[in-house]
Design a protein around this motif. Structure first.
Motif, short mmCIF file in Angstrom:
data_model
loop_
_atom_site.label_atom_id
_atom_site.label_comp_id
_atom_site.label_asym_id
_atom_site.label_seq_id
_atom_site.Cartn_x
_atom_site.Cartn_y
_atom_site.Cartn_z
N GLU B 106 0.83 -1.28 0.17
CA GLU B 106 0.01 0.08 0.01
C GLU B 106 0.87 1.14 -0.10
N LEU B 107 2.21 1.30 0.79
CA LEU B 107 2.82 2.26 0.81
C LEU B 107 3.29 2.58 -0.82
N ARG B 108 3.63 1.87 -1.41
CA ARG B 108 3.97 1.88 -2.88
C ARG B 108 2.92 2.84 -3.79
N GLN B 109 1.65 2.80 -3.27
CA GLN B 109 0.78 3.63 -4.00
C GLN B 109 0.37 4.95 -3.49
N THR B 110 0.82 5.17 -2.29
CA THR B 110 0.50 6.30 -1.64
C THR B 110 0.98 7.61 -2.30
N ASN B 111 2.17 7.77 -2.93
CA ASN B 111 2.57 8.80 -3.76
C ASN B 111 1.82 9.13 -4.82
N LYS B 112 1.22 8.02 -5.47
CA LYS B 112 0.42 8.12 -6.52
C LYS B 112 -0.88 8.67 -6.08
N LEU B 113 -1.52 8.10 -5.15
CA LEU B 113 -2.75 8.23 -4.58
C LEU B 113 -3.00 9.91 -4.23
N ILE B 114 -1.84 10.28 -3.43
CA ILE B 114 -2.04 11.45 -2.61
C ILE B 114 -0.70 12.20 -2.93
N ARG B 115 -1.14 13.26 -4.14
CA ARG B 115 0.23 13.79 -4.54
C ARG B 115 0.80 14.69 -3.42
N ASP B 116 0.14 15.29 -2.79
CA ASP B 116 0.94 16.16 -1.62
C ASP B 116 1.07 15.40 -0.36
N TYR B 117 1.20 14.11 -0.44
CA TYR B 117 1.74 13.56 0.94
C TYR B 117 3.10 12.98 0.55
N ARG B 118 3.76 13.17 1.37
CA ARG B 118 5.21 12.56 1.50
C ARG B 118 5.52 11.83 2.61
N ASN B 119 5.79 10.62 2.47
CA ASN B 119 5.81 9.70 3.54
C ASN B 119 7.02 10.05 4.59
N ASN B 120 6.88 10.98 5.19
CA ASN B 120 7.98 11.70 6.01
C ASN B 120 8.57 10.25 6.78
N LYS B 121 7.42 9.84 7.75
CA LYS B 121 7.89 8.89 8.49
C LYS B 121 8.86 7.70 7.89
N PHE B 122 8.37 7.54 6.83
CA PHE B 122 9.09 6.05 6.10
C PHE B 122 10.49 6.84 5.52
#
Lengths: 198, 198, 198, 198
Positions: B106-122
């Motif tokens: 799921e983490l892989r998709q996140t950047n595609k799904l939510i453009r303005d979200y950067r997985n800072n914790k990751f």
DNA sequence: AATGAATGAGCATTCATTCAT
DNA sequence: TATGAATGAATGCTCATTCAT
């Protein structure tokens, strides 16, 4: 190959659309429009949306296997072969961003989505790595205690992560050659400084 | 912290449901049922479905960071620190399959799904690896020509791929210890046989 | 009347919220926030959302009736009384835009929404007009062939339409006095030029 | 024009359903069932629920305009023209109760619901009244001091209120002819008895 | 083979109302 | 009285798939 290769057009269009929107957000009508066919036409060539995704994998990765295999056939030294695989994979992923995205993101979901599907082509592709490693071990070039089944995943995973970042438009400061050189060194020599190796 | 801690219950339930079904196939009602709250209650704690996913990342990876950091604080040798990270990551992924699935898929998709979200914790988590590598380089233990930004991805990608296979119920023939030992060796010593190193 | 007149506060808040958002788009929580009470408190004073709307009508129109009646009590000439009604209604609608909106828009729906509700207060208000007309007919000041039940609707409908436009921010070029004068003339004298009347 | 004319069927069904339940209580599935199409089919012809409502206005009022205009074209006397408009409007509202309800109730909300929508067709319809009045003033038949912008609203509002009551099943004691005659008299002659006019 | 209009199952989200405190 | 967290029924809209042409 028919004059109007609809099957191929749909695969190509799907790769593009899946890469851009992701499998779940991709609409059949998006693919149909991209492929310049009617929505219904897609169902003459594929059973359903999942079937398209799987076909994309099989076809695109099949092409990758052919290309890599052709390159490797000319080489006999496992060290060189490993370097060729690494360089070729990174080069392809950088060149074909759509395929890269689909492999990195959509492929991951596939086993979850379609319980009875095993990405045979994909396994075949990654197994090229273990074949190279086994060959290197037989020739006493690679360490005997390396487990090829683990090493193949370590190497493929590393490559996948490197190219994943490229699709995010981050870290483009590394060229394919730089990255390939680094990855070859890391996996062949390790990161320990020579003097500190036991 | 309320006695009922609905927020925590929903996070926990979401991790499980996302792991089992994937983000897109997960239903809010599935999560609600798993968390034993009403559907609407979820929206008292989260803005929408995406928000739940992001919160899962932040919370679960945050926990991972804390644990790994605690372990690393006791150690000073970069070689040992790398081994600790590798072993801990693999152990956690094997133990907490739900989190493993969510991170890998799921983490892989996140950047595609939510453009303005950067997985800072990751990013923070993966950067622990580059910090270790830089420390090793300063202490002349790791090779100077290794680029930490690439090595961290090579290592994390490798670990991710190893544990990804575990979630698929394949290759469970390797124990965590075996896999950790192999990975540490591969990344530290490389796969080349000592005599053949140039 | 208690020191903290919650009932009144809720009515006042509801009028404002209904006017701004319309009955269906108004949220109980909007009203609660506007009235500075908790959501649940509203249900201590009203049975449900419809009940609030009806209470708004009853209260606000009741107030209108009182004011108009007070003015009319001082006057005996039906012509003047009609003018007073017209002027007062338009003035109130211009001054109290919230009430105007609620009467013009929400009141219309009420009979559809609540089958068993008859806007008694509203009928009472409009019936002031027919009472004036009947009085004028008895005094031979108004034409005998006018049917009061029709004339009251013609007049009220006309006034309603005029003030409706005010709430839309259109046509504010007319002042209350101008509009009142025009309306009085139209309904008393008709629009026919004197010479052309048969 | 397709043989099936789904667009028209949906408009017709919507008018009926909106009239019966009101816009907010009308369900898309109600309309679909009434129109004998699938829910999704509606979205092939309309963008959303609001769009259906607006289309109902545009189409139904457009039809009204055509009919009234056709009748008025045959007449030159403003007095007669006014009577024709009044009679035709009342007759239509009595005949087509669904349209009447939608105009009287739902149209009122539209400006609030959809900020950027102006009921152009509706304005056009009401402006027929001011056109007649201006013509009468030019021909010295109607009083010069009447403001057409106010008079049109007085007349339309009056008609609207009369027909509104019909839809409530009240006051059906008046026939269309009676009501039309009364309204024409009120607006042309006024309610003042001839002898008492100043 | 090809089309695309039509279908209708499916779901995220809202919000009036309740009730334990 | 007063609160506001919790509930869960209700619905507009989407889109994979079908099928008459």
């Amino acid at each position: 190959m028919k004059s109007s290769d609809k099957h191929g057009k749909i695969i190509k269009a799907s790769t593009k659309v899946f890469a851009k929107k992701g499998f779940f957000n991709a609409r059949i009508s998006d693919i149909a429009k991209e492929a310049k066919v009617a929505d219904g036409t897609i169902y003459l060539y594929f059973n359903n949306k999942f079937d398209i995704l799987i076909s994309v994998f099989e076809q695109e990765i099949g092409r990758l296997i052919e290309q890599v295999t052709a390159l490797l056939d000319k080489e006999d030294d496992p060290r060189k072969m490993l370097e060729i695989f690494i360089r070729k994979h990174l080069a392809e992923m950088k060149k074909n961003r759509n395929l890269a995205e689909v492999i990195q993101i959509e492929l991951r979901q596939t086993n979850k989505l379609i319980r009875d599907y095993r990405n045979n082509k994909f396994s075949e592709y990654v197994d090229i790595l273990s074949t190279i490693i086994k060959k290197g071990q037989q020739e006493k070039i690679f360490r005997q205690d390396i487990m090829p089944g683990i090493a193949k995943r370590a190497i493929f995973g590393g490559l996948d992560e490197i190219s994943r970042v490229w699709t995010l438009n981050l870290d483009t400061k590394y060229t394919v050659d730089e990255a390939a050189k680094q990855m070859s060194d890391i996996f062949q020599l390790g990161i320990l400084a020579p003097t500190s190796s036991s």
